[in-house]
Motif scaffolding. Structure first.
Motif, PDB file in Angstrom:
ATOM      1  N   VAL A 160       0.831  -1.194   0.000  1.00 32.52           N
ATOM      2  CA  VAL A 160       0.000   0.000   0.000  1.00 32.52           C
ATOM      3  C   VAL A 160       0.868   1.247   0.000  1.00 32.52           C
ATOM      4  N   SER A 161       0.419   2.241  -0.733  1.00 34.00           N
ATOM      5  CA  SER A 161       1.057   3.557  -0.705  1.00 34.00           C
ATOM      6  C   SER A 161       0.707   4.199   0.627  1.00 34.00           C
ATOM      7  N   SER A 162       1.726   4.512   1.435  1.00 34.70           N
ATOM      8  CA  SER A 162       1.500   4.810   2.851  1.00 34.70           C
ATOM      9  C   SER A 162       1.437   6.293   3.191  1.00 34.70           C
ATOM     10  N   GLY A 163       1.612   7.170   2.194  1.00 33.18           N
ATOM     11  CA  GLY A 163       1.572   8.600   2.464  1.00 33.18           C
ATOM     12  C   GLY A 163       2.956   9.215   2.353  1.00 33.18           C
ATOM     13  N   PRO A 164       2.972  10.549   2.438  1.00 34.84           N
ATOM     14  CA  PRO A 164       1.893  11.460   2.798  1.00 34.84           C
ATOM     15  C   PRO A 164       0.892  11.624   1.658  1.00 34.84           C
ATOM     16  N   GLY A 165      -0.211  12.304   1.974  1.00 36.45           N
ATOM     17  CA  GLY A 165      -1.231  12.525   0.974  1.00 36.45           C
ATOM     18  C   GLY A 165      -2.557  12.863   1.617  1.00 36.45           C
ATOM     19  N   ILE A 169       4.856   1.377   1.156  1.00 37.35           N
ATOM     20  CA  ILE A 169       5.754   2.128   0.277  1.00 37.35           C
ATOM     21  C   ILE A 169       5.442   3.608   0.430  1.00 37.35           C
ATOM     22  N   GLU A 170       6.434   4.408   0.805  1.00 41.10           N
ATOM     23  CA  GLU A 170       6.226   5.843   0.952  1.00 41.10           C
ATOM     24  C   GLU A 170       5.805   6.430  -0.389  1.00 41.10           C
ATOM     25  N   THR A 171       4.746   7.229  -0.390  1.00 45.00           N
ATOM     26  CA  THR A 171       4.114   7.658  -1.635  1.00 45.00           C
ATOM     27  C   THR A 171       5.056   8.439  -2.540  1.00 45.00           C
ATOM     28  N   LEU A 172       5.817   9.372  -1.997  1.00 47.62           N
ATOM     29  CA  LEU A 172       6.723  10.175  -2.819  1.00 47.62           C
ATOM     30  C   LEU A 172       7.816   9.311  -3.445  1.00 47.62           C
ATOM     31  N   GLU A 173       8.288   8.316  -2.710  1.00 49.42           N
ATOM     32  CA  GLU A 173       9.293   7.399  -3.257  1.00 49.42           C
ATOM     33  C   GLU A 173       8.698   6.586  -4.404  1.00 49.42           C
ATOM     34  N   ALA A 174       7.452   6.137  -4.233  1.00 44.05           N
ATOM     35  CA  ALA A 174       6.782   5.403  -5.310  1.00 44.05           C
ATOM     36  C   ALA A 174       6.622   6.277  -6.547  1.00 44.05           C
ATOM     37  N   MET A 175       6.304   7.552  -6.356  1.00 40.97           N
ATOM     38  CA  MET A 175       6.169   8.476  -7.485  1.00 40.97           C
ATOM     39  C   MET A 175       7.486   8.607  -8.237  1.00 40.97           C
ATOM     40  N   ALA A 176       8.593   8.730  -7.501  1.00 40.87           N
ATOM     41  CA  ALA A 176       9.905   8.851  -8.144  1.00 40.87           C
ATOM     42  C   ALA A 176      10.221   7.606  -8.969  1.00 40.87           C
ATOM     43  N   HIS A 183       3.254   2.119  -9.745  1.00 40.48           N
ATOM     44  CA  HIS A 183       4.515   2.731  -9.312  1.00 40.48           C
ATOM     45  C   HIS A 183       5.105   2.049  -8.074  1.00 40.48           C
ATOM     46  N   LEU A 184       4.310   1.247  -7.394  1.00 44.41           N
ATOM     47  CA  LEU A 184       4.785   0.565  -6.189  1.00 44.41           C
ATOM     48  C   LEU A 184       5.578  -0.697  -6.506  1.00 44.41           C
ATOM     49  N   THR A 185       5.566  -1.123  -7.745  1.00 48.05           N
ATOM     50  CA  THR A 185       6.024  -2.467  -8.103  1.00 48.05           C
ATOM     51  C   THR A 185       7.469  -2.748  -7.721  1.00 48.05           C
ATOM     52  N   VAL A 186       8.376  -1.857  -8.066  1.00 49.44           N
ATOM     53  CA  VAL A 186       9.808  -2.101  -7.811  1.00 49.44           C
ATOM     54  C   VAL A 186      10.085  -2.232  -6.320  1.00 49.44           C
ATOM     55  N   MET A 187       9.617  -1.256  -5.541  1.00 51.77           N
ATOM     56  CA  MET A 187       9.884  -1.280  -4.112  1.00 51.77           C
ATOM     57  C   MET A 187       9.133  -2.404  -3.406  1.00 51.77           C
ATOM     58  N   ALA A 188       7.931  -2.721  -3.862  1.00 46.90           N
ATOM     59  CA  ALA A 188       7.170  -3.809  -3.239  1.00 46.90           C
ATOM     60  C   ALA A 188       7.903  -5.138  -3.392  1.00 46.90           C
ATOM     61  N   ALA A 189       8.439  -5.385  -4.589  1.00 49.92           N
ATOM     62  CA  ALA A 189       9.186  -6.627  -4.821  1.00 49.92           C
ATOM     63  C   ALA A 189      10.451  -6.684  -3.975  1.00 49.92           C
TER      64      ALA A 189
END
Length: 230
Positions: A63-68, A94-101, A195-201
């Motif tokens: 889950v995208s955990s924020g902020p937001g 996954i921190e949302t801003l990191e997922a966006m990057a 966008h969460l895929t890389v970090m989630a894996a």
């Protein structure tokens, strides 16, 4: 082989994705306000049915955990935690801003330049944004913060780097920072569960899971309820 359900509700985008071994196999999303609670479980059901999977075949929930958005985060995290409790599956945050990057870096729609910094931005109302800075390898250069944007914002970084601003908070920066030749803007970026895929894996393989009972979204700021119009 890991099959991960990914949930993104930190902004106006309500998005769910299914990944297998760090590859997205299907996703559904809509970018609209106040619709998350209405569609999120429906989208999850549709994703699993399309892949002929049942819920027990999932290996983890990310889950995208924020902020937001306070409300959006509550819906996404509550859904993820409920599934983890019911299915006895691990929770990945996954921190949302990191997922966006990582979304910008892996989408293949933009070619980062050498020395460029990435600045994901989430609208926090008025001239305030939630933001951070990352290099083109995905490493964090500046910690997550709630910033009020003015003509001096990011000045020390803009002296030596081109910065790509993107996200639903970037539009408000154009009037204050847009005249700087090192300030670039990526239009039409929308948060996505893909966008969460890389970090989630990575987190799944490393066993980096959250305590489902105690995990809470990363709000960054306290929630302030607005007054109802009379």
């Amino acid at each position: 082989m890991s099959t991960i359900l990914q949930i993104e509700t930190a902004t106006t985008s309500c998005s769910v994705a299914l990944s297998r071994n760090a590859e997205v196999v299907n996703f559904k999303q809509i970018n609209a306000r106040n619709i998350h609670a209405e569609v999120i479980t429906l989208y999850i059901d549709e994703l699993l049915a399309a892949q002929n999977l049942n819920y027990n075949e999932l290996d983890a929930i990310a889950v995208s955990s924020g902020p937001g958005s306070y409300t959006g985060l509550r819906i996404g995290v509550s859904t993820a935690k409920g599934l983890c409790f019911a299915l006895d599956k691990p929770l990945i945050a996954i921190e949302t801003l990191e997922a966006m990057a990582y979304g910008v870096l892996t989408a293949g729609e933009f070619e980062p330049q050498e020395g460029m910094l990435l600045c994901p931005m989430i609208d926090a109302r008025r001239m305030e944004v939630y933001t951070a800075l990352f290099d083109t390898a995905g490493n964090r250069v500046r910690e997550t913060a709630a910033d009020i944007i003015d003509g001096h914002s990011f000045s020390s970084y803009l002296e030596n780097h081109k910065i790509l601003f993107f996200g639903d908070g970037a539009e408000k920066c154009k009037t204050t920072l847009g005249s700087n030749p090192n300030a670039l803007f990526l239009d039409d970026f929308a948060n996505s569960a893909t966008h969460l895929t890389v970090m989630a894996a990575k987190k799944f393989n490393a066993g980096q899971f959250e305590d489902v009972a105690y995990f809470e979204p990363y709000y960054l700021k306290d929630f302030i309820a607005g007054k109802k119009a009379l």
